[in-house]
Scaffold this active site. Structure first.
Site, PDB file in Angstrom:
ATOM      1  N   LYS A 117      12.102  -8.856  -8.132  1.00 45.04           N
ATOM      2  CA  LYS A 117      10.518  -9.398  -7.675  1.00 45.04           C
ATOM      3  C   LYS A 117       9.771  -7.303  -6.290  1.00 45.04           C
ATOM      4  CE  LYS A 117       8.013 -12.172  -8.666  1.00 45.04           C
ATOM      5  NZ  LYS A 117       6.870 -11.994  -9.059  1.00 45.04           N
ATOM      6  N   TYR A 177      17.092 -11.529  -9.115  1.00 43.37           N
ATOM      7  CA  TYR A 177      15.678 -12.424  -9.213  1.00 43.37           C
ATOM      8  C   TYR A 177      14.697 -11.783  -8.111  1.00 43.37           C
ATOM      9  CZ  TYR A 177      11.574 -15.586  -9.014  1.00 43.37           C
ATOM     10  OH  TYR A 177       9.816 -15.670  -8.759  1.00 43.37           O
ATOM     11  N   GLY A 186       1.983 -19.627 -17.496  1.00 43.57           N
ATOM     12  CA  GLY A 186       2.958 -20.457 -16.690  1.00 43.57           C
ATOM     13  C   GLY A 186       1.835 -21.063 -15.660  1.00 43.57           C
ATOM     14  N   GLN A 187       2.486 -22.261 -14.950  1.00 45.30           N
ATOM     15  CA  GLN A 187       2.512 -22.736 -13.764  1.00 45.30           C
ATOM     16  C   GLN A 187       0.783 -22.080 -12.667  1.00 45.30           C
ATOM     17  OE1 GLN A 187       5.372 -25.244 -10.901  1.00 45.30           O
ATOM     18  NE2 GLN A 187       6.079 -23.783 -11.384  1.00 45.30           N
ATOM     19  N   TRP A 243       8.253 -22.265  -3.261  1.00 42.78           N
ATOM     20  CA  TRP A 243       8.259 -23.629  -3.518  1.00 42.78           C
ATOM     21  C   TRP A 243       7.180 -24.008  -4.822  1.00 42.78           C
ATOM     22  CZ3 TRP A 243      11.310 -27.115  -0.241  1.00 42.78           C
ATOM     23  CH2 TRP A 243      12.748 -26.135   0.132  1.00 42.78           C
ATOM     24  N   ASP A 302       3.016  -9.048 -24.590  1.00 41.87           N
ATOM     25  CA  ASP A 302       4.611  -9.032 -23.743  1.00 41.87           C
ATOM     26  C   ASP A 302       4.149  -7.774 -22.915  1.00 41.87           C
ATOM     27  OD1 ASP A 302       6.896  -7.848 -22.883  1.00 41.87           O
ATOM     28  OD2 ASP A 302       8.166  -8.261 -24.874  1.00 41.87           O
ATOM     29  N   ILE A 303       4.579  -8.485 -20.970  1.00 44.17           N
ATOM     30  CA  ILE A 303       3.941  -6.848 -20.530  1.00 44.17           C
ATOM     31  C   ILE A 303       5.196  -5.868 -20.482  1.00 44.17           C
ATOM     32  CG2 ILE A 303       2.552  -8.188 -18.730  1.00 44.17           C
ATOM     33  CD1 ILE A 303       5.393  -9.014 -17.275  1.00 44.17           C
ATOM     34  N   THR A 340       8.094 -13.046  -4.430  1.00 43.19           N
ATOM     35  CA  THR A 340       8.570 -14.475  -3.447  1.00 43.19           C
ATOM     36  C   THR A 340       9.091 -14.395  -2.431  1.00 43.19           C
ATOM     37  OG1 THR A 340      10.230 -15.900  -4.365  1.00 43.19           O
ATOM     38  CG2 THR A 340       9.994 -13.346  -5.236  1.00 43.19           C
ATOM     39  N   ASP A 341       9.529 -15.477  -2.196  1.00 41.42           N
ATOM     40  CA  ASP A 341       9.916 -15.519  -0.494  1.00 41.42           C
ATOM     41  C   ASP A 341      11.732 -14.859  -1.005  1.00 41.42           C
ATOM     42  OD1 ASP A 341       9.941 -18.531  -1.641  1.00 41.42           O
ATOM     43  OD2 ASP A 341      11.958 -18.211  -0.799  1.00 41.42           O
TER      44      ASP A 341
HETATM   45  N1  LIG Z   1       7.397 -20.861  -9.066  1.00 42.61           N
HETATM   46  C1  LIG Z   1       7.808 -21.014  -7.999  1.00 42.61           C
HETATM   47  O1  LIG Z   1       8.230 -21.391  -7.008  1.00 42.61           O
HETATM   48  C2  LIG Z   1       7.161 -19.350  -6.966  1.00 42.61           C
HETATM   49  C3  LIG Z   1       7.226 -19.245  -6.116  1.00 42.61           C
HETATM   50  C4  LIG Z   1       6.582 -17.924  -5.151  1.00 42.61           C
HETATM   51  C5  LIG Z   1       6.324 -16.789  -6.558  1.00 42.61           C
HETATM   52  N2  LIG Z   1       6.701 -16.776  -7.972  1.00 42.61           N
HETATM   53  C6  LIG Z   1       6.072 -16.108  -8.873  1.00 42.61           C
HETATM   54  O2  LIG Z   1       4.783 -16.295  -9.596  1.00 42.61           O
HETATM   55  C7  LIG Z   1       5.094 -15.677 -10.458  1.00 42.61           C
HETATM   56  C8  LIG Z   1       4.148 -17.396 -11.625  1.00 42.61           C
HETATM   57  O3  LIG Z   1       5.399 -17.907 -11.411  1.00 42.61           O
HETATM   58  P1  LIG Z   1       5.387 -18.993 -11.994  1.00 42.61           P
HETATM   59  O4  LIG Z   1       6.065 -20.148 -11.576  1.00 42.61           O
HETATM   60  O5  LIG Z   1       4.130 -19.403 -12.605  1.00 42.61           O
HETATM   61  O6  LIG Z   1       6.260 -19.116 -13.480  1.00 42.61           O
HETATM   62  P2  LIG Z   1       6.412 -20.191 -15.108  1.00 42.61           P
HETATM   63  O7  LIG Z   1       5.664 -21.322 -14.930  1.00 42.61           O
HETATM   64  O8  LIG Z   1       7.543 -19.420 -15.063  1.00 42.61           O
HETATM   65  O9  LIG Z   1       5.159 -18.391 -16.161  1.00 42.61           O
HETATM   66  C9  LIG Z   1       6.113 -17.353 -15.693  1.00 42.61           C
HETATM   67  C10 LIG Z   1       4.886 -16.792 -17.287  1.00 42.61           C
HETATM   68  O10 LIG Z   1       5.346 -15.853 -17.788  1.00 42.61           O
HETATM   69  C11 LIG Z   1       5.790 -15.990 -19.073  1.00 42.61           C
HETATM   70  N3  LIG Z   1       6.304 -14.014 -19.486  1.00 42.61           N
HETATM   71  C12 LIG Z   1       7.760 -14.272 -19.766  1.00 42.61           C
HETATM   72  N4  LIG Z   1       8.068 -13.275 -19.933  1.00 42.61           N
HETATM   73  C13 LIG Z   1       7.095 -12.482 -20.454  1.00 42.61           C
HETATM   74  C14 LIG Z   1       6.727 -11.209 -20.521  1.00 42.61           C
HETATM   75  N5  LIG Z   1       6.959 -10.457 -21.082  1.00 42.61           N
HETATM   76  N6  LIG Z   1       5.063 -10.937 -20.948  1.00 42.61           N
HETATM   77  C15 LIG Z   1       3.964 -11.281 -20.791  1.00 42.61           C
HETATM   78  N7  LIG Z   1       4.802 -13.302 -19.862  1.00 42.61           N
HETATM   79  C16 LIG Z   1       5.693 -12.981 -19.834  1.00 42.61           C
HETATM   80  C17 LIG Z   1       5.917 -16.929 -19.296  1.00 42.61           C
HETATM   81  O11 LIG Z   1       6.385 -17.189 -20.745  1.00 42.61           O
HETATM   82  P3  LIG Z   1       7.396 -18.173 -21.413  1.00 42.61           P
HETATM   83  O12 LIG Z   1       8.114 -19.106 -20.272  1.00 42.61           O
HETATM   84  O13 LIG Z   1       7.690 -18.506 -22.771  1.00 42.61           O
HETATM   85  O14 LIG Z   1       8.714 -17.012 -20.902  1.00 42.61           O
HETATM   86  C18 LIG Z   1       5.548 -17.755 -18.442  1.00 42.61           C
HETATM   87  O15 LIG Z   1       4.743 -18.487 -19.456  1.00 42.61           O
HETATM   88  C19 LIG Z   1       6.757 -15.555 -11.480  1.00 42.61           C
HETATM   89  O16 LIG Z   1       5.952 -14.234 -10.935  1.00 42.61           O
HETATM   90  C20 LIG Z   1       7.198 -15.494  -9.973  1.00 42.61           C
HETATM   91  O17 LIG Z   1       7.910 -14.972  -9.892  1.00 42.61           O
HETATM   92  C21 LIG Z   1       6.395 -18.121  -8.191  1.00 42.61           C
END
Ligand SMILES: NC(=O)c1ccc[n+]([C@@H]2O[C@H](COP(=O)([O-])OP(=O)(O)OC[C@H]3O[C@@H](n4cnc5c(N)ncnc54)[C@H](OP(=O)(O)O)[C@@H]3O)[C@@H](O)[C@H]2O)c1
Length: 285
Positions: free
Chosen positions: A130, A126, A11-12, A151, A37-38, A102-103
């Site tokens: 979380k 969501y 992921g990002q 963001w 898969d977690i 997250t916020d």
């Molecule tokens: N993006 C934001 O703005 C933001 C802000 C605050 C907090 N966060 C938190 O930060 C974390 C990472 O965010 P991100 O932006 O990097 O999200 P992301 O790009 O959607 O990455 C999440 C990763 O987790 C994988 N995943 C989903 N279900 C899973 C499972 N059961 N077992 C193992 N891996 C799994 C996804 O795979 P698939 O793509 O194949 O589903 C993806 O590669 C998240 O928990 C999110 O809540 C994000």
């Protein structure tokens, strides 16, 4: 040599952590949904017990808010129970755990920044899933860093890439003037995570880039730095497709980081500039 397990590594945020870790002397185990898969408790436990990382970083999650509303069981399975599984194995092997949150655990009704001591009140599936994940992590191991951010822009689909894509296609960009947040680069979040794991300063943190803006201003700044011309239509969050699922005021105060005074996040415009410079290099290769 520190051993780090990154769950949700594709992921990002997982990708950004890998980029920042690259030049450092660390052993890294990357897993994403296809490898591990977690939500599979026994597999998570056995992976942790076999590889015995010093630190587990949970970047896995269901981040698509509409999907969470449509499939709450999936959201809770991954965002809550998945986090529980990783924290159970962290405690079992004595590892530290980082859980990214997250916020969206806040309702967004305030008009001053949320500190780590504000009460949570998520209004979406969501956000609730979380918050449940955060609570499991705190319950199962004290060696935790629960890090809330907002963001995020990194490699993958995010507001910045959507604005750049729409501008490139000549599409109209709509952005809310009354939706406020703190844009944060995934790389800057990765840097603070990698700093914190070297400490024993456990607890909950807010970690966003400095400064705040509206979605509208954010879109304008992206276009200006990218040197692109596109029409940005100023809308109200009430007219936005996201109004049901996004807090209007998503501003986090990095209160704990500020009072321990050991790490300062950069300004969001500076981070966006670094991100857009990399995007320009990649697109002109
Ligand atoms: N993006 C934001 O703005 C933001 C802000 C605050 C907090 N966060 C938190 O930060 C974390 C990472 O965010 P991100 O932006 O990097 O999200 P992301 O790009 O959607 O990455 C999440 C990763 O987790 C994988 N995943 C989903 N279900 C899973 C499972 N059961 N077992 C193992 N891996 C799994 C996804 O795979 P698939 O793509 O194949 O589903 C993806 O590669 C998240 O928990 C999110 O809540 C994000």
């Amino acid at each position: 040599m520190l051993k780090i397990w990154i769950a949700g590594s594709a992921g990002q945020i997982g990708t950004a952590i890998n980029e920042v870790l690259d030049p450092l002397e660390m052993e890294v185990f990357n897993t994403d949904k296809d490898e591990l898969d977690i939500t599979q408790t026994d597999e998570v436990l056995s992976f942790g017990e076999i590889n015995r990382p010093d630190v587990i970083i949970n970047c896995a999650g269901i981040t698509d808010m509409d999907l969470c509303e449509k499939e709450p069981e999936l959201a809770y399975r991954v965002n809550a129970l998945g986090a529980r599984n990783l924290s159970i194995v962290a405690r079992k092997i004595g590892a530290k755990i980082v859980h990214i949150s997250t916020d969206d655990v806040f309702d967004g009704n305030k008009n001053t920044p949320y500190s780590e001591f504000d009460d949570t009140n998520p209004k979406t599936v969501y956000g609730r899933s979380k918050r449940a994940g955060e609570n499991y992590v705190r319950e199962f191991t004290h060696k935790h860093f629960v890090i809330r951010s907002s963001w995020i822009f990194g490699h993958g689909d995010n507001f910045v890439t959507r604005v750049l894509r729409k501008a490139g296609n000549g599409e109209l960009i709509e952005a809310a003037i009354d939706e406020t947040g703190c844009p944060t680069s995934a790389k800057d979040l990765a840097r603070i995570i990698l700093y914190l794991i070297t400490t024993n300063e456990y607890g909950t943190y807010h970690a966003t880039c400095k400064g705040l803006c509206s979605r509208y201003d954010f879109a304008r700044e992206i276009l200006s730095l990218a040197g692109l011309h596109a029409e940005v239509k100023e809308i109200s969050i009430a007219d936005s497709k996201e109004h049901l699922v996004r807090p209007a005021y998503a501003v986090l105060d990095n209160f704990i980081l500020r009072i321990i005074d050991v790490y300062e996040m950069p300004k969001w415009k500076q981070s966006l500039e670094e991100y857009i410079a990399e995007w320009k290099e990649e697109t002109h290769e």
